[in-house]
Enzyme design. Structure first.
Site, PDB file in Angstrom:
ATOM      1  CE  LYS A 174      49.374  45.827  51.218  1.00 57.21           C
ATOM      2  NZ  LYS A 174      47.747  45.327  51.084  1.00 57.21           N
ATOM      3  CD  GLU A 222      42.875  39.342  47.375  1.00 60.30           C
ATOM      4  OE1 GLU A 222      42.929  40.661  47.099  1.00 60.30           O
ATOM      5  OE2 GLU A 222      43.765  38.745  48.195  1.00 60.30           O
TER       6      GLU A 222
END
Length: 434
Positions: A184, A229
């Protein structure tokens, strides 16, 4: 080093339905707000800056020495009371951005149990009483910053990374992932807003806090935004985090006839192998880095769908009991260093992804995607990831950032569209049009 002194006063409860937002009236305020609670602060009693790979450890050591030397009168002894510092840290160890801790002069705080006021001084002879604290706060609140209405002369244009350059970087990232070595990669781009009159920071923050009430609205020394977040929160020796990875734009849906928003998000987002894969990488990254500091850890067995005004996210909450090390538990600032950067904002594995970000992005992220938040003298604190935000570079120029997680199944066009969805909170709060 000048020793600090502080006094904290119990304010009881806040009567207003908007809570701590009532104090967010000046453009030079620092803040950390969610659901009408949090901290709003003014002025500066002390500041520390650092850069490079030791920016976190240098700041943590300075804060330990500062807190140890301070004279603190705090009858409440609750997280966020007493001596407090607001902070913002560069995403990268190679960044030219100066990471910082700022100790304000006056702090208003509120949580579910009540509200408080803290006065902090670097003057050994200053009067530190409840009356002095109230008078100091009243002085800061006398001047209310003006608002900024929509203006056709305000412009939004590409920053260091154009749309074409971003899509080329995504394509290159996908090719590198397919070739092995990493699973990723998170790539970002920027936009620049040029305004006809100075930005009304307090107005922007109030709008963000009201619309994105499930996010943490932050302002630290020109870094502003509303992040969904939580990198790490420490309260009474318990650490918590909220991990996001997997995004679906709410402005571009393709629902089946009769399908509700919730059912659509569950089907398309939670049912996507690509999105689930991206999320699994992010949660594994966080828990693996946090595990050495804990005695027990819990997290959702399956991610849940977090609904925000602009997007849906796959989200997981993590909770951990902190382990003693040398007779004490790690502070929020020490844990922020330990877990940053997560795969949610960098990639996996971290070192390979960080190197590739520097190669492909061709920009300095500065504080974007770095930790932003606060810490107190007891080691409690909340450090979010500086997302859905911007840096105020001059009174009339604001730089916005947004990024996306790239996996092998990613496409440049879809990731570009996702950045626009993530830019939307700041663009709308600034009164701009795409």
């Amino acid at each position: 080093m000048t020793s600090l002194r502080s006094v904290t006063v119990d304010l009881g409860g806040l009567s207003s339905s908007t809570g701590i937002l009532d104090y967010l009236v000046r453009d030079d305020a620092h803040c950390w707000i969610r659901h009408g609670a949090g901290l709003v602060a003014f002025g500066e009693a002390a500041r520390f800056t650092s850069s490079g790979p030791d920016r976190f450890s240098d700041a943590a050591e300075w804060w330990r020495r500062t807190a140890r030397a301070a004279e603190v009168d705090n009858p409440l002894s609750a997280p966020g009371t007493g001596l407090v510092a607001f902070g913002s840290f560069a995403f990268s160890k190679t960044s030219a951005y100066e990471s910082r801790l700022i100790v304000p002069r006056i702090v208003v705080g509120a949580d579910e149990s009540g509200a408080w006021l803290t006065l902090i001084s670097d003057d050994g002879g200053a009067e530190l009483t409840a009356d002095a604290a109230r008078a100091e706060l009243a002085g800061w609140l006398e001047e209310v910053s003006p608002e900024h209405g929509p203006d056709g002369a305000d412009t939004l244009h590409p920053g260091q990374v154009s749309e074409e350059a971003y899509m080329a970087a995504v394509a290159a990232g996908v090719e590198r992932i397919a070739g092995g070595g990493l699973t990723k990669l998170v790539l970002a781009r920027d936009l620049v807003a040029d305004l006809s009159s100075p930005i009304a920071t307090a107005q922007v923050l109030r709008e963000l806090a009201a619309r994105y009430h499930d996010c943490w609205t932050y302002s630290v020394d020109g870094l502003i935004g509303s992040t969904p977040e939580m990198l790490i929160k420490v309260e009474d020796n318990v650490a918590r985090a909220r991990v996001l990875a997997g995004t679906l734009d709410r402005a571009n849906t393709h629902k089946i006839e009769g399908e509700s928003d919730a059912a659509y998000a569950e089907r398309v987002l939670a049912g996507s192998e690509k999105q689930q894969h991206e999320h699994e990488i992010a949660i594994d990254s966080l828990t693996r880095k946090l595990q050495p500091y804990t005695s027990a850890m819990t997290s959702h067995s399956e991610p849940f769908v977090l609904e925000l005004p602009n997007v849906w996210h796959l989200a997981s909450d993590v909770s951990a009991d902190l382990a003693l090390d040398g007779g004490r538990t790690p502070s929020s600032l020490e844990l922020a260093e330990a877990v940053h950067p997560t795969a949610a904002v960098c990639g996996s594995p971290t070192e390979a992804a960080g190197d590739l970000i520097r190669e492909l992005e061709q920009m300095d992220r500065g504080p974007y995607a770095g930790p932003v938040g606060w810490t107190d003298g007891a080691g409690n604190g909340e450090w979010g990831i500086a997302l859905r935000g911007a840096v105020v570079e001059t009174p009339t120029r604001v730089r916005l950032y947004a990024g996306c997680g790239i996996v092998e199944a990613s496409t440049p066009e879809a990731e570009l569209a996702e950045t626009w969805a993530k830019f939307r909170p700041m663009i709308e709060s600034l009164g701009l049009r795409r």
